[in-house]
Design a protein around this motif. Structure first.
Motif, PDB file in Angstrom:
ATOM      1  N   LEU A  22     -62.907  56.894  -7.773  1.00 15.68           N
ATOM      2  CA  LEU A  22     -61.936  55.854  -8.131  1.00 15.68           C
ATOM      3  C   LEU A  22     -62.573  54.475  -8.104  1.00 15.68           C
ATOM      4  O   LEU A  22     -62.338  53.642  -8.989  1.00 15.68           O
ATOM      5  CB  LEU A  22     -60.745  55.902  -7.177  1.00 15.68           C
ATOM      6  CG  LEU A  22     -59.828  57.131  -7.313  1.00 15.68           C
ATOM      7  CD1 LEU A  22     -58.933  57.265  -6.095  1.00 15.68           C
ATOM      8  CD2 LEU A  22     -58.995  57.032  -8.582  1.00 15.68           C
ATOM      9  N   ALA A  29     -59.846  51.722  -3.943  1.00 18.05           N
ATOM     10  CA  ALA A  29     -59.429  52.995  -3.362  1.00 18.05           C
ATOM     11  C   ALA A  29     -59.441  52.918  -1.847  1.00 18.05           C
ATOM     12  O   ALA A  29     -60.333  52.299  -1.248  1.00 18.05           O
ATOM     13  CB  ALA A  29     -60.358  54.108  -3.831  1.00 18.05           C
ATOM     14  N   HIS A 190     -60.813  60.502 -13.630  1.00 18.56           N
ATOM     15  CA  HIS A 190     -60.362  59.427 -12.736  1.00 18.56           C
ATOM     16  C   HIS A 190     -60.018  58.168 -13.529  1.00 18.56           C
ATOM     17  O   HIS A 190     -59.056  57.472 -13.208  1.00 18.56           O
ATOM     18  CB  HIS A 190     -61.435  59.138 -11.678  1.00 18.56           C
ATOM     19  CG  HIS A 190     -61.528  60.220 -10.634  1.00 18.56           C
ATOM     20  ND1 HIS A 190     -62.286  61.337 -10.814  1.00 18.56           N
ATOM     21  CD2 HIS A 190     -60.934  60.329  -9.414  1.00 18.56           C
ATOM     22  CE1 HIS A 190     -62.169  62.116  -9.735  1.00 18.56           C
ATOM     23  NE2 HIS A 190     -61.360  61.526  -8.880  1.00 18.56           N
ATOM     24  N   VAL A 194     -56.504  56.198 -13.552  1.00 22.57           N
ATOM     25  CA  VAL A 194     -56.420  54.758 -13.289  1.00 22.57           C
ATOM     26  C   VAL A 194     -55.704  54.046 -14.431  1.00 22.57           C
ATOM     27  O   VAL A 194     -54.881  53.157 -14.210  1.00 22.57           O
ATOM     28  CB  VAL A 194     -57.824  54.168 -13.030  1.00 22.57           C
ATOM     29  CG1 VAL A 194     -57.778  52.632 -13.012  1.00 22.57           C
ATOM     30  CG2 VAL A 194     -58.382  54.689 -11.719  1.00 22.57           C
TER      31      VAL A 194
END
Length: 200
Positions: A22, A29, A190, A194
């Motif tokens: 992340l 994160a 990821h 996001v």
């Protein structure tokens, strides 16, 4: 929102790997173990690990009701492997005392691909994720046996005896995969999550 804050449920499993992935795609994160930490995030990752252990620890750390409420309010959540099981409305081959968050209208079979020794890697084409097939790592992985009308199938196994099995889904702000993208170095999934958090 330029830098979303995304929590990783840090009770058991691949927490550090998800935090690193992340961070690698521009999110802030942080681990989540307490309700007040959950209150401070824009999205949540439920990592791979052992779903019965995560279920028990969710109760011990008094996170079940807060997570249920945040999911109901639209919090984006991504679950990988055990996280997929935790997001499923129905789990087959689970323990009787095992409880998840029932956010995605799907039936998941726990350990469907076999035991630890049956772990494998395979390419999976993911809808909405550019750049070709995703190199997926399956470790004691579940698969999806049924999805509800509101669930989009993002990916299926294409080859071998498990061909056609559903391994990636999305329902609204909830995403789940039966494999572990945090172990591959491929950050596309990821980044997809996001972007979903930013849009929400």
């Amino acid at each position: 929102m330029t830098v979303p804050v995304i929590g990783v449920l840090a009770l058991q499993g691949d927490v550090r790997e998800h935090v690193a992935a992340l961070t690698g795609v521009g999110a802030q994160a942080r681990p989540v173990r307490r309700p007040e930490e959950l209150d401070a995030v824009d999205g949540l990752v439920i990592p791979g690990g052992e779903s019965t252990t995560i279920s028990k620890l969710t109760d011990i750390f008094e996170l079940r009701e807060p997570i249920d409420k945040r999911i109901a309010a639209g919090l984006p959540v991504y679950g990988s492997c055990a996280g997929m099981i935790m997001l499923a409305a129905e789990v087959l081959d689970g323990r009787p005392d095992q409880r998840g968050f029932a956010g995605i209208e799907m039936t998941v079979r726990r350990n469907a691909f076999g035991r630890q020794v049956d772990s494998f890697e395979a390419p999976v084409a993911l809808a909405g994720v550019d750049g070709g097939p995703f190199h997926a790592v399956f470790i004691r992985a579940p698969w999806v046996e049924r999805v509800g009308a509101g669930v989009d199938v993002l990916g299926e196994v294409t080859d071998g005896p498990a061909a056609g099995r559903i391994v990636a889904v999305r329902q609204g702000n909830l995403v789940a995969t039966s494999f572990h993208p945090e172990l591959t170095g491929d950050l596309r999934l990821h980044r997809y999550f996001v972007d979903l958090v930013r849009a929400a």
